[in-house]
Design a protein around this motif. Structure first.
Motif, PDB file in Angstrom:
ATOM      1  N   ASP A   3      -9.105  -2.668   2.541  1.00 45.31           N
ATOM      2  CA  ASP A   3      -7.995  -1.931   3.147  1.00 45.31           C
ATOM      3  C   ASP A   3      -7.310  -1.040   2.116  1.00 45.31           C
ATOM      4  OD1 ASP A   3      -8.433  -3.092   5.609  1.00 45.31           O
ATOM      5  OD2 ASP A   3      -6.819  -4.571   5.430  1.00 45.31           O
ATOM      6  N   ILE A   4      -7.161  -1.558   0.916  1.00 50.80           N
ATOM      7  CA  ILE A   4      -6.507  -0.788  -0.141  1.00 50.80           C
ATOM      8  C   ILE A   4      -7.375   0.392  -0.562  1.00 50.80           C
ATOM      9  CG2 ILE A   4      -5.670  -0.904  -2.526  1.00 50.80           C
ATOM     10  CD1 ILE A   4      -4.950  -3.872  -1.908  1.00 50.80           C
ATOM     11  N   LYS A   5      -8.668   0.152  -0.710  1.00 47.76           N
ATOM     12  CA  LYS A   5      -9.590   1.240  -1.065  1.00 47.76           C
ATOM     13  C   LYS A   5      -9.617   2.301   0.030  1.00 47.76           C
ATOM     14  CE  LYS A   5     -14.367   2.121  -2.556  1.00 47.76           C
ATOM     15  NZ  LYS A   5     -14.829   3.044  -1.503  1.00 47.76           N
ATOM     16  N   ASP A   6      -9.635   1.871   1.284  1.00 47.84           N
ATOM     17  CA  ASP A   6      -9.655   2.811   2.404  1.00 47.84           C
ATOM     18  C   ASP A   6      -8.379   3.651   2.474  1.00 47.84           C
ATOM     19  OD1 ASP A   6     -12.141   1.880   3.095  1.00 47.84           O
ATOM     20  OD2 ASP A   6     -11.463   0.662   4.786  1.00 47.84           O
ATOM     21  N   ALA A   7      -7.314   3.145   1.826  1.00 46.86           N
ATOM     22  CA  ALA A   7      -6.048   3.888   1.790  1.00 46.86           C
ATOM     23  C   ALA A   7      -6.022   4.897   0.646  1.00 46.86           C
ATOM     24  CB  ALA A   7      -4.880   2.913   1.653  1.00 46.86           C
ATOM     25  N   GLY A   8      -7.141   5.015  -0.066  1.00 43.98           N
ATOM     26  CA  GLY A   8      -7.256   6.023  -1.112  1.00 43.98           C
ATOM     27  C   GLY A   8      -6.766   5.579  -2.478  1.00 43.98           C
ATOM     28  N   ILE A   9      -6.644   4.282  -2.673  1.00 46.48           N
ATOM     29  CA  ILE A   9      -6.148   3.735  -3.935  1.00 46.48           C
ATOM     30  C   ILE A   9      -7.320   3.189  -4.744  1.00 46.48           C
ATOM     31  CG2 ILE A   9      -4.639   1.953  -4.926  1.00 46.48           C
ATOM     32  CD1 ILE A   9      -3.184   2.199  -2.045  1.00 46.48           C
ATOM     33  N   ILE A  10      -7.302   3.382  -6.055  1.00 51.09           N
ATOM     34  CA  ILE A  10      -8.379   2.894  -6.923  1.00 51.09           C
ATOM     35  C   ILE A  10      -8.377   1.373  -6.925  1.00 51.09           C
ATOM     36  CG2 ILE A  10      -9.283   2.833  -9.282  1.00 51.09           C
ATOM     37  CD1 ILE A  10      -7.913   5.587  -9.693  1.00 51.09           C
ATOM     38  N   THR A  11      -9.525   0.804  -6.636  1.00 45.39           N
ATOM     39  CA  THR A  11      -9.628  -0.658  -6.570  1.00 45.39           C
ATOM     40  C   THR A  11     -10.663  -1.186  -7.549  1.00 45.39           C
ATOM     41  OG1 THR A  11     -11.280  -0.538  -4.792  1.00 45.39           O
ATOM     42  CG2 THR A  11      -8.955  -0.758  -4.132  1.00 45.39           C
ATOM     43  N   GLN A  12     -10.433  -2.426  -7.945  1.00 44.41           N
ATOM     44  CA  GLN A  12     -11.380  -3.109  -8.818  1.00 44.41           C
ATOM     45  C   GLN A  12     -11.603  -4.523  -8.306  1.00 44.41           C
ATOM     46  OE1 GLN A  12     -11.290  -2.708 -13.185  1.00 44.41           O
ATOM     47  NE2 GLN A  12     -10.854  -4.892 -13.281  1.00 44.41           N
ATOM     48  N   ALA A  13     -12.847  -4.934  -8.249  1.00 44.66           N
ATOM     49  CA  ALA A  13     -13.174  -6.330  -7.977  1.00 44.66           C
ATOM     50  C   ALA A  13     -13.433  -6.984  -9.323  1.00 44.66           C
ATOM     51  CB  ALA A  13     -14.403  -6.435  -7.087  1.00 44.66           C
ATOM     52  N   THR A  14     -12.674  -8.015  -9.617  1.00 41.61           N
ATOM     53  CA  THR A  14     -12.773  -8.673 -10.910  1.00 41.61           C
ATOM     54  C   THR A  14     -13.447 -10.031 -10.752  1.00 41.61           C
ATOM     55  OG1 THR A  14     -10.802  -7.550 -11.738  1.00 41.61           O
ATOM     56  CG2 THR A  14     -11.461  -9.564 -12.866  1.00 41.61           C
ATOM     57  N   ILE A  64       0.825  -1.211   0.000  1.00 44.22           N
ATOM     58  CA  ILE A  64       0.000   0.000   0.000  1.00 44.22           C
ATOM     59  C   ILE A  64       0.857   1.257   0.000  1.00 44.22           C
ATOM     60  CG2 ILE A  64      -1.504   1.406   1.502  1.00 44.22           C
ATOM     61  CD1 ILE A  64      -3.098  -1.115   2.117  1.00 44.22           C
ATOM     62  N   ASP A  65       1.955   1.235   0.727  1.00 43.43           N
ATOM     63  CA  ASP A  65       2.816   2.420   0.811  1.00 43.43           C
ATOM     64  C   ASP A  65       3.371   2.820  -0.549  1.00 43.43           C
ATOM     65  OD1 ASP A  65       4.363   0.008   0.912  1.00 43.43           O
ATOM     66  OD2 ASP A  65       6.098   1.159   1.576  1.00 43.43           O
TER      67      ASP A  65
END
Length: 270
Positions: free
Chosen positions: A168-179, A125-126
């Protein structure tokens, strides 16, 4: 394993990217439906798919050089990874994928799509945060039913762990996709479970996504697993339309992009 190159011109289902990037050859998850089982990289190995892994030990060095050259020719959109998982268990020790991300941060591609089914992805994430909106983390979540996952991909990480990592990744402000790829039998509650963990949801199936109109999948004997589970009605090219309607209804009041097959992976929809 010493590789001659690390960036491969993107073709077929991902040809809206410029290159694919595979840190490893082989994949420990060994999912029964994986189309790579039918490719030369697997067919000409003596070991069963899922039982062997090659580490491209010089990948970071190659990427540093090849990325510079690629960027001189124009925009660079990378798909990592198309025929392996960049966060399979060996990554714990090798940290090869992490080293590639560090190289990319020195000379950023225009877009990076990271495709995995491993909760380990949240370790980085960092680094992801340093890419800004030029990165998308996509988690394969084929179903919300653990009994189905165990039948088709027994060595792959549990679905709840994948969902938790993506959140967790989405909450860190990163664009996420569920595939949802390939679509496997799921519950009516599946769309609601995805709603809070992804900015985007893409759905694909064997007929659209295996590169041969479903023929590769048929040769793998996947139909038999559906039959054994008593879920044979799911093994047809129209099943995705039912789930797509469920997703569309659930996401009506949510700012979630919904895509289908190749178009759903497009870097243009970042």
């Amino acid at each position: 394993m010493i590789s001659k190159s690390i960036l491969t011109p993107a073709k077929g289902a991902i040809d809206n990217f410029t290159h694919s990037l595979n840190p490893y050859a082989g994949c420990a998850f060994g999912c029964k439906y994986c189309y790579v089982r039918e490719l030369p990289v697997s067919i000409f190995r003596e070991e069963e798919w899922g039982a062997w892994i090659d580490i491209k030990s010089n990948a970071a060095e190659l990427l540093e050089k090849e990325l510079v050259k690629a960027k001189k020719r124009g925009k660079v959109a990378l798909f990592m990874s198309s025929s392996t998982d960049p966060y399979q268990p060996i990554e714990y020790a090798s940290k090869l994928t992490r080293s590639l991300l560090e190289v990319m941060l020195k000379n950023q591609p225009d877009f990076l799509h990271v495709q995995t089914r491993s909760p380990m992805v949240k370790r980085d994430i960092d680094l992801f945060q340093q890419f800004g909106d030029s990165i998308r983390i996509s988690m394969t979540i084929e179903t919300d039913k653990e009994e189905v996952r165990k039948a088709f991909a027994p060595a792959a990480p549990p679905i709840p762990a994948r969902m938790a990592a993506l959140k967790d990744i989405k909450d860190a402000g990163i664009i996420t996709q569920a595939t949802i790829a390939p679509l496997l039998p799921c519950s009516r509650e599946f769309p609601a479970k995805l709603k809070s963990i992804a900015n985007r949801v893409t759905i694909d199936d064997f007929w659209m996504g295996d590169g041969s109109g479903g023929r590769r999948t048929e040769r793998l004997g996947i139909r038999k697993i559906f039959d054994e589970l008593g879920l044979e009605k799911w093994y047809n090219p129209s099943a995705y339309k039912v789930v797509l309607k469920m997703l569309d209804r659930e996401f009506q009041d949510a700012p979630i992009q919904l895509g289908v097959s190749k178009a759903g992976f497009s870097p243009d929809g970042k």
